[in-house]
Scaffold this motif. Sequence first.
Motif, PDB file in Angstrom:
ATOM      1  N   MET A 197       0.839  -1.184   0.000  1.00  0.00           N
ATOM      2  CA  MET A 197       0.000   0.000   0.000  1.00  0.00           C
ATOM      3  C   MET A 197       0.884   1.247   0.000  1.00  0.00           C
ATOM      4  SD  MET A 197      -2.857   1.174   2.790  1.00  0.00           S
ATOM      5  CE  MET A 197      -4.218   0.268   2.123  1.00  0.00           C
ATOM      6  N   ALA A 198       0.496   2.225  -0.764  1.00  0.00           N
ATOM      7  CA  ALA A 198       1.284   3.448  -0.882  1.00  0.00           C
ATOM      8  C   ALA A 198       1.117   4.362   0.329  1.00  0.00           C
ATOM      9  CB  ALA A 198       0.894   4.187  -2.151  1.00  0.00           C
ATOM     10  N   LEU A 199      -0.060   4.398   0.896  1.00  0.00           N
ATOM     11  CA  LEU A 199      -0.328   5.225   2.073  1.00  0.00           C
ATOM     12  C   LEU A 199      -0.917   4.346   3.169  1.00  0.00           C
ATOM     13  CD1 LEU A 199      -2.087   8.316   0.458  1.00  0.00           C
ATOM     14  CD2 LEU A 199       0.198   8.232   1.397  1.00  0.00           C
ATOM     15  N   GLU A 200      -0.353   4.456   4.361  1.00  0.00           N
ATOM     16  CA  GLU A 200      -0.850   3.693   5.494  1.00  0.00           C
ATOM     17  C   GLU A 200      -0.969   4.620   6.700  1.00  0.00           C
ATOM     18  OE1 GLU A 200       0.722   0.133   8.432  1.00  0.00           O
ATOM     19  OE2 GLU A 200       1.664   0.385   6.481  1.00  0.00           O
ATOM     20  N   VAL A 201      -2.113   4.600   7.358  1.00  0.00           N
ATOM     21  CA  VAL A 201      -2.310   5.422   8.550  1.00  0.00           C
ATOM     22  C   VAL A 201      -1.705   4.685   9.738  1.00  0.00           C
ATOM     23  CG1 VAL A 201      -3.980   6.500  10.086  1.00  0.00           C
ATOM     24  CG2 VAL A 201      -4.414   6.452   7.632  1.00  0.00           C
ATOM     25  N   LEU A 202      -0.747   5.331  10.396  1.00  0.00           N
ATOM     26  CA  LEU A 202      -0.096   4.741  11.568  1.00  0.00           C
ATOM     27  C   LEU A 202      -0.793   5.141  12.867  1.00  0.00           C
ATOM     28  CD1 LEU A 202       3.635   5.317  10.565  1.00  0.00           C
ATOM     29  CD2 LEU A 202       2.257   3.252  10.255  1.00  0.00           C
ATOM     30  N   THR A 217      -0.551  10.472  11.519  1.00  0.00           N
ATOM     31  CA  THR A 217       0.774  10.028  11.111  1.00  0.00           C
ATOM     32  C   THR A 217       0.611   8.941  10.056  1.00  0.00           C
ATOM     33  OG1 THR A 217       1.601  10.487  13.326  1.00  0.00           O
ATOM     34  CG2 THR A 217       2.990   9.129  11.909  1.00  0.00           C
ATOM     35  N   LEU A 218       1.298   9.141   8.944  1.00  0.00           N
ATOM     36  CA  LEU A 218       1.199   8.219   7.808  1.00  0.00           C
ATOM     37  C   LEU A 218       2.551   7.592   7.494  1.00  0.00           C
ATOM     38  CD1 LEU A 218      -0.702  10.545   5.290  1.00  0.00           C
ATOM     39  CD2 LEU A 218      -1.719   8.841   6.800  1.00  0.00           C
ATOM     40  N   LYS A 219       2.495   6.457   6.832  1.00  0.00           N
ATOM     41  CA  LYS A 219       3.658   5.875   6.172  1.00  0.00           C
ATOM     42  C   LYS A 219       3.377   6.060   4.685  1.00  0.00           C
ATOM     43  CE  LYS A 219       6.423   1.701   5.910  1.00  0.00           C
ATOM     44  NZ  LYS A 219       6.587   0.324   6.441  1.00  0.00           N
ATOM     45  N   VAL A 220       4.284   6.732   3.980  1.00  0.00           N
ATOM     46  CA  VAL A 220       4.073   7.078   2.574  1.00  0.00           C
ATOM     47  C   VAL A 220       5.160   6.414   1.731  1.00  0.00           C
ATOM     48  CG1 VAL A 220       3.903   8.966   0.905  1.00  0.00           C
ATOM     49  CG2 VAL A 220       3.096   9.315   3.248  1.00  0.00           C
ATOM     50  N   TYR A 221       4.763   5.531   0.831  1.00  0.00           N
ATOM     51  CA  TYR A 221       5.691   4.883  -0.089  1.00  0.00           C
ATOM     52  C   TYR A 221       5.033   4.781  -1.453  1.00  0.00           C
ATOM     53  CZ  TYR A 221       9.429   3.700   3.073  1.00  0.00           C
ATOM     54  OH  TYR A 221      10.489   3.795   3.922  1.00  0.00           O
ATOM     55  N   ILE A 263     -12.679   9.137  13.840  1.00  0.00           N
ATOM     56  CA  ILE A 263     -11.345   8.722  13.388  1.00  0.00           C
ATOM     57  C   ILE A 263     -11.409   8.227  11.951  1.00  0.00           C
ATOM     58  CG2 ILE A 263      -9.550   6.981  13.731  1.00  0.00           C
ATOM     59  CD1 ILE A 263     -10.037   7.381  16.783  1.00  0.00           C
ATOM     60  N   ALA A 264     -12.435   7.444  11.615  1.00  0.00           N
ATOM     61  CA  ALA A 264     -12.583   6.940  10.251  1.00  0.00           C
ATOM     62  C   ALA A 264     -12.748   8.079   9.248  1.00  0.00           C
ATOM     63  CB  ALA A 264     -13.774   5.985  10.171  1.00  0.00           C
ATOM     64  N   VAL A 265     -13.550   9.077   9.601  1.00  0.00           N
ATOM     65  CA  VAL A 265     -13.755  10.230   8.717  1.00  0.00           C
ATOM     66  C   VAL A 265     -12.458  11.012   8.562  1.00  0.00           C
ATOM     67  CG1 VAL A 265     -14.955  12.441   8.467  1.00  0.00           C
ATOM     68  CG2 VAL A 265     -16.225  10.404   9.146  1.00  0.00           C
ATOM     69  N   MET A 266     -11.739  11.211   9.675  1.00  0.00           N
ATOM     70  CA  MET A 266     -10.481  11.958   9.622  1.00  0.00           C
ATOM     71  C   MET A 266      -9.457  11.227   8.750  1.00  0.00           C
ATOM     72  SD  MET A 266      -8.981  14.755  10.384  1.00  0.00           S
ATOM     73  CE  MET A 266     -10.145  15.435  11.552  1.00  0.00           C
ATOM     74  N   LYS A 267      -9.365   9.905   8.891  1.00  0.00           N
ATOM     75  CA  LYS A 267      -8.450   9.127   8.052  1.00  0.00           C
ATOM     76  C   LYS A 267      -8.783   9.308   6.573  1.00  0.00           C
ATOM     77  CE  LYS A 267      -7.454   5.238  11.146  1.00  0.00           C
ATOM     78  NZ  LYS A 267      -7.645   3.780  11.324  1.00  0.00           N
ATOM     79  N   ALA A 268     -10.066   9.172   6.226  1.00  0.00           N
ATOM     80  CA  ALA A 268     -10.481   9.319   4.826  1.00  0.00           C
ATOM     81  C   ALA A 268     -10.169  10.710   4.302  1.00  0.00           C
ATOM     82  CB  ALA A 268     -11.973   9.004   4.688  1.00  0.00           C
ATOM     83  N   PHE A 269     -10.429  11.726   5.113  1.00  0.00           N
ATOM     84  CA  PHE A 269     -10.171  13.113   4.717  1.00  0.00           C
ATOM     85  C   PHE A 269      -8.684  13.334   4.449  1.00  0.00           C
ATOM     86  CE2 PHE A 269      -9.175  17.537   5.969  1.00  0.00           C
ATOM     87  CZ  PHE A 269      -9.968  18.221   5.069  1.00  0.00           C
TER      88      PHE A 269
END
Length: 93
Positions: free
Chosen positions: A1-6, A18-22, A51-57
């Motif tokens: 996955m290119a973007l992962e929420v940590l 905080t994200l992991k971006v690859y 939290i789910a809405v914030m992640k999607a945003f």
Amino acid sequence: MALEVLSVSHQEDVWLVTLKVYEGVYKKDEYIVRVVDVPLAPSSLDDASQIAVMKAFVLDQVTKHMRRGSLPPTGMQIEGQHVWELKTTSSSL
């Protein structure tokens, strides 16, 4: 996955995601996104839904910046005045 929420946390009207971006030229093990000026969430949203809405945003905003080639190198700050409107839009899909 290119973007992962940590992680996702908040205090008053500021949220930190905080994200992991690859993806492509972007290689970050820890990329912090500050979402500021976030209004109070609607009372219908519990903590997990917020939290789910914030992640999607945040994922949507970061993806848009990456597609334009304009992702800041060390982190970014996003205005969050309309963050809870995303919930209405995504629930109609």
